[in-house]
Design an enzyme around this catalytic site. Structure first.
Site, PDB file in Angstrom:
ATOM      1  N   ASN A  14       0.688  -1.204  -0.060  1.00 22.22           N
ATOM      2  CA  ASN A  14      -0.059  -0.144  -0.069  1.00 22.22           C
ATOM      3  C   ASN A  14       0.810   1.298   0.161  1.00 22.22           C
ATOM      4  O   ASN A  14       1.748   1.338  -0.752  1.00 22.22           O
ATOM      5  CB  ASN A  14      -1.164  -0.003   0.949  1.00 22.22           C
ATOM      6  CG  ASN A  14      -0.891  -0.274   2.573  1.00 22.22           C
ATOM      7  OD1 ASN A  14      -0.176  -1.038   2.893  1.00 22.22           O
ATOM      8  ND2 ASN A  14      -1.326   0.826   3.281  1.00 22.22           N
ATOM      9  N   ASP A  15       0.594   2.166   0.765  1.00 20.45           N
ATOM     10  CA  ASP A  15       1.205   3.804   0.790  1.00 20.45           C
ATOM     11  C   ASP A  15       2.648   3.728   0.271  1.00 20.45           C
ATOM     12  O   ASP A  15       3.533   2.790   1.125  1.00 20.45           O
ATOM     13  CB  ASP A  15       0.916   4.395   2.093  1.00 20.45           C
ATOM     14  CG  ASP A  15      -0.177   4.153   2.609  1.00 20.45           C
ATOM     15  OD1 ASP A  15      -1.252   3.741   2.208  1.00 20.45           O
ATOM     16  OD2 ASP A  15      -0.289   4.917   3.851  1.00 20.45           O
ATOM     17  N   GLN A  37       4.607   0.449   2.327  1.00 21.58           N
ATOM     18  CA  GLN A  37       3.898  -0.290   3.072  1.00 21.58           C
ATOM     19  C   GLN A  37       3.671  -1.965   2.563  1.00 21.58           C
ATOM     20  O   GLN A  37       3.190  -1.972   1.276  1.00 21.58           O
ATOM     21  CB  GLN A  37       2.366   0.102   3.578  1.00 21.58           C
ATOM     22  CG  GLN A  37       2.564   1.407   4.198  1.00 21.58           C
ATOM     23  CD  GLN A  37       3.007   1.210   5.659  1.00 21.58           C
ATOM     24  OE1 GLN A  37       1.999   0.682   6.424  1.00 21.58           O
ATOM     25  NE2 GLN A  37       4.113   1.471   5.894  1.00 21.58           N
ATOM     26  N   TYR A  80       3.907   1.549  10.273  1.00 18.97           N
ATOM     27  CA  TYR A  80       3.004   2.234   9.423  1.00 18.97           C
ATOM     28  C   TYR A  80       3.885   3.262   8.564  1.00 18.97           C
ATOM     29  O   TYR A  80       4.779   3.370   8.600  1.00 18.97           O
ATOM     30  CB  TYR A  80       2.006   2.553  10.304  1.00 18.97           C
ATOM     31  CG  TYR A  80       0.753   1.722  10.361  1.00 18.97           C
ATOM     32  CD1 TYR A  80       0.842   0.338  10.215  1.00 18.97           C
ATOM     33  CD2 TYR A  80      -0.337   2.173  10.858  1.00 18.97           C
ATOM     34  CE1 TYR A  80       0.048  -0.521  10.298  1.00 18.97           C
ATOM     35  CE2 TYR A  80      -1.533   1.186  10.874  1.00 18.97           C
ATOM     36  CZ  TYR A  80      -1.114  -0.069  10.649  1.00 18.97           C
ATOM     37  OH  TYR A  80      -2.183  -1.201  10.844  1.00 18.97           O
ATOM     38  N   SER A  81       2.818   4.078   7.969  1.00 18.33           N
ATOM     39  CA  SER A  81       3.527   4.997   6.882  1.00 18.33           C
ATOM     40  C   SER A  81       4.206   6.193   7.493  1.00 18.33           C
ATOM     41  O   SER A  81       4.067   6.518   8.640  1.00 18.33           O
ATOM     42  CB  SER A  81       2.363   5.840   6.122  1.00 18.33           C
ATOM     43  OG  SER A  81       1.802   4.677   5.327  1.00 18.33           O
ATOM     44  N   ARG A 102      -1.555   9.720  13.048  1.00 10.64           N
ATOM     45  CA  ARG A 102      -0.341   8.764  12.424  1.00 10.64           C
ATOM     46  C   ARG A 102      -0.042   9.485  11.069  1.00 10.64           C
ATOM     47  O   ARG A 102      -0.305  10.409  10.506  1.00 10.64           O
ATOM     48  CB  ARG A 102      -0.941   7.535  12.105  1.00 10.64           C
ATOM     49  CG  ARG A 102      -2.135   7.340  11.043  1.00 10.64           C
ATOM     50  CD  ARG A 102      -2.456   5.886  10.818  1.00 10.64           C
ATOM     51  NE  ARG A 102      -3.737   5.845  10.157  1.00 10.64           N
ATOM     52  CZ  ARG A 102      -5.011   5.538  10.741  1.00 10.64           C
ATOM     53  NH1 ARG A 102      -5.012   5.298  12.161  1.00 10.64           N
ATOM     54  NH2 ARG A 102      -5.804   5.363  10.103  1.00 10.64           N
ATOM     55  N   ASP A 103       0.946   8.951  10.347  1.00 17.21           N
ATOM     56  CA  ASP A 103       1.633   9.173   9.154  1.00 17.21           C
ATOM     57  C   ASP A 103       2.378  10.444   9.101  1.00 17.21           C
ATOM     58  O   ASP A 103       2.133  11.519   8.351  1.00 17.21           O
ATOM     59  CB  ASP A 103       0.534   9.170   7.924  1.00 17.21           C
ATOM     60  CG  ASP A 103      -0.258   8.059   8.065  1.00 17.21           C
ATOM     61  OD1 ASP A 103       0.035   6.844   8.589  1.00 17.21           O
ATOM     62  OD2 ASP A 103      -1.397   8.123   7.500  1.00 17.21           O
ATOM     63  N   GLU A 124      -5.758  10.973   6.748  1.00 14.79           N
ATOM     64  CA  GLU A 124      -4.524  10.003   6.830  1.00 14.79           C
ATOM     65  C   GLU A 124      -3.562  10.640   5.716  1.00 14.79           C
ATOM     66  O   GLU A 124      -4.041  11.492   4.886  1.00 14.79           O
ATOM     67  CB  GLU A 124      -4.844   8.657   6.238  1.00 14.79           C
ATOM     68  CG  GLU A 124      -5.790   7.803   7.210  1.00 14.79           C
ATOM     69  CD  GLU A 124      -5.963   6.356   6.604  1.00 14.79           C
ATOM     70  OE1 GLU A 124      -5.746   5.557   7.604  1.00 14.79           O
ATOM     71  OE2 GLU A 124      -6.297   6.140   5.479  1.00 14.79           O
TER      72      GLU A 124
END
Ligand code: FRU
Length: 490
Positions: free
Chosen positions: A39-40, A56, A99-100, A168-169, A222
């Site tokens: 993903n990202d 990800q 995570y991102s 997050r991120d 996000e």
């Protein structure tokens, strides 16, 4: 982790990689996971000439699982190298997923900031207000391949007290003598926002402010990103929970930008109207960076979380999702416009040009082409078939992309467009990216035709304009010789 350990725990992994590579739907000029899930895009940067694209990644599962940071490098956007995954969930702060996050090159080192995801399982939780930790972690590297020690820089006690557990991120940038970090967040009233922290040295971070829209816009944001381009500020972000309108916000989650005036001295950030970066079915979690040539390059994940359309065709082959083509951003009339990165031109092979009338029915063996259409009369209606059941049409100021069975649940996306002047279509085996009016709008989608030998044609007569058509070659990817992630780690 040695070979035996992998064979015991993931007996199918070698088979997954082989089966993924043999899949006819495997894309030719897009980045995909070697096997498993992508993903990202994360940590995008250029360091000592080399571009790093982390992402990800769940190597062993073509579905949702614990995330690592996978890694590709390139120096020309055509030749890529699969690298050893860069970050693993190997400490208490990120035990349920790396995570991102983003990267910032400073003083001969790369600084990475990402979210360490922790999911508590000792009780029943709602996982919104309770039951998860999203830690902000800093890690440096002198080469982009070997991370140094992880440092915890922010936890929930540092985030404002009215936040939910969804924060997050991190995206870090430098401005007016300080470093700033944006975090995507959901507050306890279910309103999406971005949090801003500042730091003099990238190590100590203090809360600075929060960025909110004039009216609430979604329950969670996000992957925020801020940059200035041609003297204007832009906040890109992925809001969740925005209600669909007839011609807007058709996806379950959005990916777009607010033109933004960030006035740090007065702790003020004025957001103008939100615009979607892409109007297709599969585009999310875009991240941008500036390269050594001063280009603002944006890469989005060619996927959509929680969508009801399926990608089972590739899941059966052991992989899922991809990155959209890298795009260069520019500004026109206060809006972002997007163009495929110039380097993509070197994929061009056989060329055909002529008028729409002369175009006839054009066949390709593998669906890999670029096609530019310039219309003579801007208001004219058009229907262009791109595959047996995929049509791009323009009628009464509405531009639509309609997919039949090959959309696997993706039906139609429509845009209100005052004039259609031109469009450039990039078709890969199982994807389409359509740039409208030199990148004013973009429509990105996955599509899974049963046979890759397909035809394109215009419907109707009397449409005047020109076509330039290229068959396209593909990326060259060098795969890791030892495919097992982390095989040689202590
Ligand atoms: C966006 C996202 C991020 C998160 C990551 C987890 O697609 O949900 O918010 O960090 O994916 O893979």
């Amino acid at each position: 982790m040695d070979r035996e350990w992998y064979d015991r725990n993931y007996p199918n992994y070698e088979h997954m990689r082989k089966s993924a590579k043999a899949d006819p739907n495997r894309l030719r000029f897009h980045l995909m996971p070697p096997a498993g899930w992508m993903n990202d895009p994360n940590g995008l940067c250029q360091f000592q000439g080399l571009y790093h694209i982390y992402f990800q990644y769940t190597p062993f599962l073509a579905g949702w699982g614990t995330k690592l940071w996978g890694h590709y490098t390139t120096d020309d956007w055509i030749h890529f190298q699969e690298e050893e995954p860069f970050l693993f969930p190997d400490c208490e702060w990120d035990q349920d997923g790396v995570y991102s996050g983003s990267a910032l090159v400073h003083d001969g080192e790369i600084h990475y900031f990402y979210t360490g995801n922790v999911k508590l399982t000792d009780r029943t939780y709602d996982y919104v207000m309770k039951g998860r930790e999203q830690n902000t972690i800093h890690v440096k590297s002198r080469d982009g391949f070997h991370p140094e020690e992880k440092h915890l820089v922010l936890t929930h006690t540092d985030y404002p007290a009215d936040m939910s557990k969804h924060v997050r991120d991190p995206k870090v940038f430098y401005r007016e003598g300080s470093y700033y970090m944006l975090l995507g967040a959901r507050d306890e009233q279910a309103r999406g926002c971005a949090l801003l922290f500042s730091s003099p040295d990238l190590n100590q971070w203090t809360y600075f402010d929060r960025i909110v829209p004039k009216k609430p816009f979604g329950y969670m944001w996000e992957c925020p990103d801020f940059f200035e381009l041609e003297g204007q500020g832009f906040l890109t972000v992925c809001p969740q929970g925005v209600l669909a309108e007839e011609y807007h916000y058709q996806n379950v989650y959005q990916c777009g930008y607010f033109p933004a005036k960030l006035d740090l001295a007065n702790h003020c950030c004025q957001l103008q109207e939100f615009r979607e970066l892409d109007r297709g079915f599969d585009f999310y979690a875009a991240q941008s960076f500036e390269d050594a040539r001063g280009r603002r390059i944006l890469i989005g994940w060619m996927g959509m979380p929680d969508a009801d359309y399926d990608n089972d065709v590739t899941v059966k082959q052991g992989w899922i999702h991809a990155m959209a083509m890298p795009r260069e951003l520019r500004v026109r009339n206060g809006r972002l416009i997007q163009a495929p990165l110039e380097e993509m031109k070197s994929l061009r092979k056989i060329e055909w040009c002529g008028s729409i009338r002369e175009f006839g029915i054009r066949k390709t063996e593998d669906c890999c082409f670029e096609m530019r259409v310039d219309l003579m009369e801007y208001g004219a209606s058009m229907a262009l078939w791109l595959r047996e059941d995929v049509c791009l049409s323009y009628e009464g100021q509405i531009l639509s992309l309609s997919l039949g069975k090959s959309g696997h649940g993706r039906g139609r996306r429509s845009i209100r467009l005052a004039n259609l002047q031109n469009c450039t279509i990039f078709s890969d085996t199982s994807s389409l990216e359509i740039f409208i009016n030199d990148g004013e709008e973009v429509i990105t989608t996955r599509v899974y035709s049963e046979a890759l030998s397909q035809s394109m044609w215009f419907e109707g007569t009397g449409l005047a304009g020109t076509v330039v058509f290229y068959e396209l070659g593909g990326f060259e990817v060098r795969w890791k010789e030892q495919p097992y992630p982390g095989e040689f780690r202590e």
